[in-house]
Design an enzyme around this catalytic site. Structure first.
Site, short mmCIF file in Angstrom:
data_model
loop_
_atom_site.label_atom_id
_atom_site.label_comp_id
_atom_site.label_asym_id
_atom_site.label_seq_id
_atom_site.Cartn_x
_atom_site.Cartn_y
_atom_site.Cartn_z
N GLY A 199 0.79 -1.23 0.00
CA GLY A 199 0.00 0.00 0.00
C GLY A 199 0.82 1.28 0.00
O GLY A 199 0.34 2.33 0.41
N SER A 200 2.06 1.22 -0.51
CA SER A 200 2.86 2.45 -0.51
C SER A 200 2.27 3.48 -1.50
O SER A 200 2.34 4.69 -1.25
CB SER A 200 4.32 2.16 -0.82
OG SER A 200 4.47 1.70 -2.14
N ASN A 201 1.67 2.99 -2.58
CA ASN A 201 0.99 3.93 -3.49
C ASN A 201 -0.27 4.49 -2.85
O ASN A 201 -0.60 5.67 -3.04
CB ASN A 201 0.65 3.25 -4.82
CG ASN A 201 1.84 3.21 -5.75
OD1 ASN A 201 2.28 4.25 -6.25
ND2 ASN A 201 2.40 2.04 -5.96
N MET A 252 -4.11 -7.38 -6.77
CA MET A 252 -3.64 -8.57 -7.49
C MET A 252 -4.76 -9.44 -8.05
O MET A 252 -4.57 -10.63 -8.30
CB MET A 252 -2.73 -9.41 -6.59
CG MET A 252 -1.48 -8.68 -6.15
SD MET A 252 -0.50 -8.06 -7.53
CE MET A 252 0.27 -9.58 -8.06
N ILE A 268 -7.71 -9.70 -11.19
CA ILE A 268 -8.08 -9.13 -12.48
C ILE A 268 -9.59 -8.89 -12.47
O ILE A 268 -10.37 -9.79 -12.14
CB ILE A 268 -7.66 -10.07 -13.63
CG1 ILE A 268 -6.13 -10.12 -13.67
CG2 ILE A 268 -8.22 -9.58 -14.96
CD1 ILE A 268 -5.57 -11.10 -14.66
N LEU A 269 -9.99 -7.67 -12.80
CA LEU A 269 -11.42 -7.34 -12.79
C LEU A 269 -12.09 -7.93 -14.02
O LEU A 269 -11.52 -7.95 -15.11
CB LEU A 269 -11.61 -5.82 -12.77
CG LEU A 269 -10.94 -5.07 -11.60
CD1 LEU A 269 -11.16 -3.57 -11.74
CD2 LEU A 269 -11.45 -5.56 -10.25
N HIS A 272 1.11 0.58 -13.14
CA HIS A 272 1.81 -0.64 -13.53
C HIS A 272 3.31 -0.36 -13.60
O HIS A 272 3.73 0.66 -14.16
CB HIS A 272 1.29 -1.11 -14.90
CG HIS A 272 1.93 -2.36 -15.37
ND1 HIS A 272 1.61 -3.60 -14.87
CD2 HIS A 272 2.93 -2.58 -16.27
CE1 HIS A 272 2.35 -4.53 -15.44
NE2 HIS A 272 3.16 -3.93 -16.31
N GLU A 293 6.75 5.94 -8.79
CA GLU A 293 5.31 5.66 -8.81
C GLU A 293 4.57 6.59 -7.85
O GLU A 293 3.48 7.08 -8.14
CB GLU A 293 5.04 4.20 -8.40
CG GLU A 293 5.50 3.19 -9.43
CD GLU A 293 5.14 1.76 -9.05
OE1 GLU A 293 4.09 1.54 -8.43
OE2 GLU A 293 5.92 0.85 -9.37
C1 GRF Z 1 3.50 -1.32 -7.49
O1 GRF Z 1 4.76 -1.57 -8.05
C2 GRF Z 1 2.47 -1.15 -8.58
O2 GRF Z 1 2.98 -0.57 -9.73
C3 GRF Z 1 2.08 -2.57 -8.86
O3 GRF Z 1 2.08 -3.20 -7.59
C4 GRF Z 1 2.98 -2.52 -6.71
C5 GRF Z 1 2.20 -2.12 -5.51
O4 GRF Z 1 3.01 -1.57 -4.51
N1 GRF Z 1 0.82 -2.65 -9.56
P1 GRF Z 1 2.34 -0.90 -3.22
O5 GRF Z 1 1.41 -1.94 -2.62
O6 GRF Z 1 1.62 0.33 -3.64
O7 GRF Z 1 3.52 -0.60 -2.31
#
Ligand code: GRF
Length: 194
Positions: free
Chosen positions: A20-22, A95, A97-98, A114, A179
């Site tokens: 969940g870093s994003n 993780m 796929i919709l 991505h 990202e």
């Molecule tokens: C990221 O590299 C994103 O691009 C991919 O999965 C990873 C998720 O990282 N789809 P986080 O859970 O947001 O740290």
């Protein structure tokens, strides 16, 4: 995104499965004064997703939807999106796929990040594939989600150099940093007409 025109702040749901870093970077961006969005809901398919801690920390509603059966899971997802008046879904390391059915129901309102310079390296293990193929660059892409995996219209991309003795681990970390900047920028771009 024409349908969102005229709305002052849009309601976002972020879907995660892991760290969940994003999600964290989007939450922090949403707190900025000029932000045009609010994160109303975090959905995870895993109870153990580390990223759920950010929902707790920042007091955002969270919902764990287990995928015992995809159809039922997606039904619950749709109910939650409706109940929470979600305008836009941001996939961030989700993780699963919709299905086409879900994508159609939320057409043009689901985006994803991505870890590659799409259209190169769709799917998993993107950085390792780029290193193996002796690419000069890897990177990340924010794109709309359509029926084909990692193939929707690109919103923004960021290149990241691959060094001579790079490892997948080091490259993953450097791309992830980018990202965290790219996802908020992509949202700014698609919400700029609000
Ligand atoms: C990221 O590299 C994103 O691009 C991919 O999965 C990873 C998720 O990282 N789809 P986080 O859970 O947001 O740290």
């Amino acid at each position: 995104m024409p349908k969102l025109t005229g709305i002052k702040k849009i309601n976002i749901a972020v879907f995660i499965s892991g760290n969940g870093s994003n999600l964290k970077s989007l939450i922090l961006d949403s707190f900025k004064k000029k932000s045009k969005y609010e994160i109303k809901l975090v959905i995870s398919n895993k109870e153990t997703a580390k990223g759920l801690k950010y929902a707790k920390k920042f007091k955002i509603k969270k919902k764990i939807i287990k995928y015992l059966n995809k159809k039922n899971a997606e039904k619950t997802i749709l109910v939650e999106l409706k109940k929470n008046k979600i305008d836009l879904v941001c996939l961030a390391g989700f993780m699963k796929i919709l299905s086409n059915n879900l994508i159609k129901k939320f057409r043009g309102k689901i985006i994803n990040i991505h870890p590659s310079l799409l259209p190169k390296y769709k799917g998993l293990n993107t950085h390792q594939k780029a290193i193996n193929n002796k690419e000069k660059c890897s990177g990340c892409t924010v794109h709309y989600v359509n029926a084909k995996l990692d193939s929707g219209k690109i919103i923004l991309q960021k290149k990241v150099k691959i060094f001579k003795n790079d490892t997948c681990d080091k490259l993953t970390k450097r791309v992830l940093k980018q990202e965290h900047l790219l996802y908020p920028r992509a949202l700014k771009k698609i919400l700029s007409n609000l």
